[in-house]
Design an enzyme around this catalytic site. Structure first.
Site: not given
Ligand SMILES: N[C@H](CCC[C@H](N)C(=O)O)C(=O)O
Length: 296
Positions: A11, A67, A76-77, A167, A169, A200, A218-219, A227-228, A230
């Site tokens: 990612n 994004n 964003c993890g 964020n 999920h 997400n 991912e959103r 996705c951390g 997630g």
């Molecule tokens: N697309 C996500 C942000 C990036 C999260 C993801 N890359 C992670 O590692 O948590 C959102 O719009 O909430």
């Protein structure tokens, strides 16, 4: 305008160090367009988005993440692990434990270093999940929760467990994460009116009480390798559905690699994983001028 491209389990993000404000060459309004432009693999660099590392008056540092579609996210993890590694390796962080402000709240990080004092693993206290629909946000009773809630979306039934890690999920459990057409159901769920700020989308197969498979749409970025937030949301969702035990370290297998996630008895979710450099470079001045002309 110098950048560093990094990834957490594939990612990948383009990082801009703005801790020395003299380097801040772009107006705040331009960063959404910068993310759209640079994330494009043909007309830009190619990435899942961009990350700004800024000064903070609430924590040691601040991270802002945009994004691929230019939307700004609150957390964003994988990005947090990349930023933590960058800050320590570039001597901004002088201790192995420090804090990073995100739009979703302040998180604590701890870096594990090797014999060369280079960061190998990053442990992040991702804070407490928010379960109330009003906090995700999700349509329905704002004081209600969505655990294994049935919804028909574009003619297909999903049993969704939804929550926020800063964020939003939506998690759907299956027997095999590769049996579901994520490229089709992902956007349908992401754009569903159920989620006023979009969502997400996570597909999870719980393999045992200690591990799970997880794929993500991912959103704002579509299918990514990991996705951390997630992975954290998936462990919380599986625990709420009684597939896992609270406070157990869970190995989450993502297409880009593994994360260890633990939802502790104090309510905090911990994420441990790696972060890596890809390249360093400079954004061409003509691209920056085109963005300024378009936005300002
Ligand atoms: N697309 C996500 C942000 C990036 C999260 C993801 N890359 C992670 O590692 O948590 C959102 O719009 O909430």
């Amino acid at each position: 305008m110098m950048f560093t491209k990094m990834h957490g389990l594939g990612n990948n993000y383009i990082l801009f160090d703005e801790l020395d404000n003299s380097k801040n060459e772009l107006d705040d309004k331009c960063y959404s367009e910068l993310s759209r432009k640079l994330s494009d693999g043909n007309f830009g660099i190619g990435s899942d988005g961009i990350i700004r590392i800024c000064p903070s008056n609430k924590a040691d540092f601040k991270m802002r993440i945009f994004n691929e579609d230019g939307s700004e996210a609150k957390n964003c993890g994988n990005g947090l692990r990349c930023v933590a590694k960058f800050l320590y390796d570039h001597l901004y962080a002088t201790t192995q434990q420090f804090t990073i402000e995100t739009l979703g709240g302040v998180v604590g990080v701890e870096v594990d270093v090797n014999n060369d004092n280079q960061v190998e693993y990053v442990l992040v206290d991702m804070g407490e999940p928010k379960l109330l629909k009003g906090m995700i946000p999700m349509k329905g009773d704002p004081f209600g929760v969505a655990i294994n809630e049935s919804h028909i979306i574009e003619g297909k039934e999903f049993h969704l467990t939804c929550l926020s890690m800063g964020n939003p999920h939506a998690i759907h459990f299956v027997e095999n994460v590769n049996d579901i057409p994520l490229e089709e159901i992902g956007p349908n769920l992401e754009q569903s009116p159920l989620f006023p700020e979009r969502v997400n989308v996570g597909i999870v197969h719980v393999k045992s009480r200690q591990e799970m498979d997880y794929r993500v749409w991912e959103r704002g970025s579509g299918i990514t390798m990991a996705c951390g937030t997630g992975a954290c949301a998936s462990v919380v969702a599986a625990t709420l559905n009684e597939f896992l035990d609270r406070n157990e370290p869970i190995v989450v297998h993502l297409p880009g690699g593994d994360l260890t996630i633990q939802w502790d008895t104090h309510g905090h979710v911990w994420m441990r994983g790696t972060a890596h450099y890809i390249c360093h470079g400079e954004i061409d001045r003509s691209l920056l001028s085109n963005i300024r002309r378009k936005i300002i």
